[in-house]
Design a protein around this motif. Sequence first.
Motif, short mmCIF file in Angstrom:
data_model
loop_
_atom_site.label_atom_id
_atom_site.label_comp_id
_atom_site.label_asym_id
_atom_site.label_seq_id
_atom_site.Cartn_x
_atom_site.Cartn_y
_atom_site.Cartn_z
N ASP A 71 -109.27 -48.67 9.63
CA ASP A 71 -108.92 -47.26 9.51
C ASP A 71 -108.11 -46.72 10.67
OD1 ASP A 71 -110.27 -47.03 7.08
OD2 ASP A 71 -112.18 -46.72 8.09
N HIS A 72 -108.20 -47.37 11.84
CA HIS A 72 -107.51 -46.88 13.04
C HIS A 72 -106.81 -48.06 13.72
CE1 HIS A 72 -109.67 -43.11 12.61
NE2 HIS A 72 -110.78 -43.82 12.45
N VAL A 73 -105.59 -48.30 13.33
CA VAL A 73 -104.82 -49.43 13.88
C VAL A 73 -104.54 -49.24 15.37
CG1 VAL A 73 -102.71 -50.78 13.59
CG2 VAL A 73 -103.81 -49.79 11.61
N ASP A 74 -104.58 -48.00 15.84
CA ASP A 74 -104.26 -47.73 17.24
C ASP A 74 -105.33 -48.24 18.20
OD1 ASP A 74 -105.82 -45.78 15.99
OD2 ASP A 74 -105.37 -44.28 17.51
N VAL A 75 -106.47 -48.70 17.71
CA VAL A 75 -107.49 -49.29 18.60
C VAL A 75 -107.52 -50.81 18.41
CG1 VAL A 75 -108.96 -47.27 18.92
CG2 VAL A 75 -109.29 -48.70 16.92
N LEU A 78 -109.80 -53.11 20.71
CA LEU A 78 -111.26 -53.00 20.72
C LEU A 78 -111.94 -54.37 20.75
CD1 LEU A 78 -113.67 -51.08 20.62
CD2 LEU A 78 -113.56 -51.20 18.13
N ASP A 79 -111.48 -55.30 19.95
CA ASP A 79 -112.10 -56.63 19.89
C ASP A 79 -111.99 -57.35 21.24
OD1 ASP A 79 -113.47 -58.67 18.51
OD2 ASP A 79 -111.59 -59.74 18.18
N GLY A 80 -110.81 -57.31 21.84
CA GLY A 80 -110.63 -57.94 23.15
C GLY A 80 -111.45 -57.27 24.23
N THR A 81 -111.53 -55.95 24.17
CA THR A 81 -112.32 -55.21 25.16
C THR A 81 -113.80 -55.56 25.05
OG1 THR A 81 -110.74 -53.39 25.07
CG2 THR A 81 -112.89 -52.90 26.01
N LEU A 82 -114.30 -55.63 23.82
CA LEU A 82 -115.70 -56.01 23.63
C LEU A 82 -115.94 -57.44 24.12
CD1 LEU A 82 -116.42 -54.42 20.14
CD2 LEU A 82 -117.31 -53.69 22.36
N GLY A 83 -114.98 -58.33 23.90
CA GLY A 83 -115.10 -59.70 24.38
C GLY A 83 -115.18 -59.77 25.90
N VAL A 84 -114.36 -58.98 26.57
CA VAL A 84 -114.39 -58.95 28.03
C VAL A 84 -115.72 -58.38 28.53
CG1 VAL A 84 -113.35 -57.86 30.07
CG2 VAL A 84 -111.89 -58.87 28.33
#
Length: 115
Positions: A71-75, A78-84
């Motif tokens: 729904d929000h391509v601009d985030v 998020l997946d990489g941030t959660l991985g870090v």
Amino acid sequence: MRHSASAFGFADDFLYSVSIVSGITCAVLAVAKFMLGRVLTSRALITDGFNSIVGSIMGFSILISAEVYKDHVDVWFLDGTLGVLIGLIIMAYGVKLLVDMVPRVRQTRNYERFE
């Protein structure tokens, strides 16, 4: 921007099913490892339980970030941030384990050495 269901339907279904099965399986394994680790007083088993909890969180975070990205391509990050963040949590737990082991190592220095 929303992708059409026909282009990504199978991939989404596969991703969701793998994420859910992985998250639930790791959570069940974590509970079992914590319980066995306490009964057997095994630090290694408790640590492996923590790793299973992190695996469960990782499985569900993939699911959440894919759903948000739909729904929000601009985030997209998020997946990489959660991985870090998950990596930092694992590193902090590893540092805690090392700090907890320092008194044990110092204690073993007092034993006689067999040469």
